[in-house]
Design a protein around this motif. Structure first.
Motif, PDB file in Angstrom:
ATOM      1  N   LYS A 113       0.843  -1.205   0.000  1.00  0.00           N
ATOM      2  CA  LYS A 113       0.000   0.000   0.000  1.00  0.00           C
ATOM      3  C   LYS A 113       0.881   1.259   0.000  1.00  0.00           C
ATOM      4  O   LYS A 113       0.623   2.222  -0.739  1.00  0.00           O
ATOM      5  N   ALA A 114       1.932   1.252   0.826  1.00  0.00           N
ATOM      6  CA  ALA A 114       2.842   2.398   0.896  1.00  0.00           C
ATOM      7  C   ALA A 114       3.561   2.592  -0.442  1.00  0.00           C
ATOM      8  O   ALA A 114       3.719   3.722  -0.913  1.00  0.00           O
ATOM      9  N   ALA A 115       3.967   1.510  -1.072  1.00  0.00           N
ATOM     10  CA  ALA A 115       4.643   1.606  -2.368  1.00  0.00           C
ATOM     11  C   ALA A 115       3.696   2.156  -3.430  1.00  0.00           C
ATOM     12  O   ALA A 115       4.094   2.974  -4.267  1.00  0.00           O
ATOM     13  N   ALA A 116       2.438   1.741  -3.395  1.00  0.00           N
ATOM     14  CA  ALA A 116       1.451   2.235  -4.364  1.00  0.00           C
ATOM     15  C   ALA A 116       1.200   3.725  -4.148  1.00  0.00           C
ATOM     16  O   ALA A 116       1.101   4.495  -5.112  1.00  0.00           O
ATOM     17  N   GLU A 117       1.119   4.154  -2.876  1.00  0.00           N
ATOM     18  CA  GLU A 117       0.915   5.575  -2.578  1.00  0.00           C
ATOM     19  C   GLU A 117       2.122   6.403  -3.015  1.00  0.00           C
ATOM     20  O   GLU A 117       1.975   7.498  -3.566  1.00  0.00           O
ATOM     21  N   ALA A 122       4.595  10.237  -6.745  1.00  0.00           N
ATOM     22  CA  ALA A 122       5.655  10.541  -7.707  1.00  0.00           C
ATOM     23  C   ALA A 122       5.064  10.859  -9.072  1.00  0.00           C
ATOM     24  O   ALA A 122       5.524  11.784  -9.766  1.00  0.00           O
ATOM     25  N   ALA A 123       4.045  10.150  -9.451  1.00  0.00           N
ATOM     26  CA  ALA A 123       3.391  10.407 -10.744  1.00  0.00           C
ATOM     27  C   ALA A 123       2.699  11.761 -10.726  1.00  0.00           C
ATOM     28  O   ALA A 123       2.716  12.500 -11.719  1.00  0.00           O
ATOM     29  N   ALA A 124       2.093  12.125  -9.588  1.00  0.00           N
ATOM     30  CA  ALA A 124       1.417  13.418  -9.466  1.00  0.00           C
ATOM     31  C   ALA A 124       2.440  14.562  -9.531  1.00  0.00           C
ATOM     32  O   ALA A 124       2.193  15.595 -10.156  1.00  0.00           O
ATOM     33  N   GLU A 125       3.613  14.389  -8.868  1.00  0.00           N
ATOM     34  CA  GLU A 125       4.667  15.406  -8.899  1.00  0.00           C
ATOM     35  C   GLU A 125       5.235  15.568 -10.310  1.00  0.00           C
ATOM     36  O   GLU A 125       5.522  16.670 -10.758  1.00  0.00           O
ATOM     37  N   ALA A 126       5.357  14.465 -11.025  1.00  0.00           N
ATOM     38  CA  ALA A 126       5.885  14.524 -12.392  1.00  0.00           C
ATOM     39  C   ALA A 126       4.892  15.207 -13.324  1.00  0.00           C
ATOM     40  O   ALA A 126       5.276  15.919 -14.243  1.00  0.00           O
ATOM     41  N   ALA A 127       3.616  15.020 -13.060  1.00  0.00           N
ATOM     42  CA  ALA A 127       2.577  15.613 -13.902  1.00  0.00           C
ATOM     43  C   ALA A 127       2.432  17.107 -13.608  1.00  0.00           C
ATOM     44  O   ALA A 127       2.126  17.893 -14.506  1.00  0.00           O
ATOM     45  N   ALA A 128       2.657  17.534 -12.350  1.00  0.00           N
ATOM     46  CA  ALA A 128       2.480  18.939 -11.967  1.00  0.00           C
ATOM     47  C   ALA A 128       3.474  19.869 -12.682  1.00  0.00           C
ATOM     48  O   ALA A 128       3.062  20.879 -13.242  1.00  0.00           O
ATOM     49  N   PRO A 129       4.802  19.583 -12.731  1.00  0.00           N
ATOM     50  CA  PRO A 129       5.722  20.483 -13.457  1.00  0.00           C
ATOM     51  C   PRO A 129       5.431  20.502 -14.959  1.00  0.00           C
ATOM     52  O   PRO A 129       5.604  21.529 -15.623  1.00  0.00           O
TER      53      PRO A 129
END
Length: 136
Positions: A113-117, A122-129
């Protein structure tokens, strides 16, 4: 007299062959029987026509007269639609995982669960920039 529809073992050592018989429940497994109803050869492949041969008419007759199939035969006859499938028994507590095994399972689930979160973050941070760069 209580009649059972059951398997009577034949064949040689490590090469079983069974007769499907109607027998008095007090008679020995491979002993006296009332009528032979079919045969079962577990050595043949599951899709082979000769693996489970049964005289359905006679089985229906014996079932209508109160004969009870054994659990194994009830399972086989239910695949032919002659009787209802046996109810699955509840598994004993003995076979359930013990405390340490349950702890390990819980830890494994938490790590997953922690790895999925973390991957989602990380995907959200990559999408934000990337969104900020396209907005400029």
């Amino acid at each position: 007299m209580s009649v059972r529809i059951r398997l009577s073992r034949g064949g040689s050592k490590k090469r079983p062959f069974y007769k499907v018989v109607a027998a008095d429940q007090r008679a020995p497994r491979d002993g006296r029987f009332i009528e032979r109803l079919g045969s079962y050869n577990p050595m043949l492949p599951k899709d082979h026509a000769e693996r489970f041969v049964i005289n359905e008419e006679r089985v229906k007759y014996w079932l209508s007269n109160g004969a009870e199939p054994t659990e194994r035969l009830q399972k086989m006859l239910s695949s032919l639609g002659l009787v209802a499938a046996p109810a699955k028994r509840e598994q004993p507590k003995k076979s359930a995982p013990k405390a340490k095994a349950l702890e390990r399972i819980k830890e494994k689930e938490e790590k997953a669960k922690a790895a999925a979160e973390a991957a989602a973050a990380a995907a959200a941070e990559a999408a934000a920039p990337a969104e900020e760069a396209s907005a400029e």
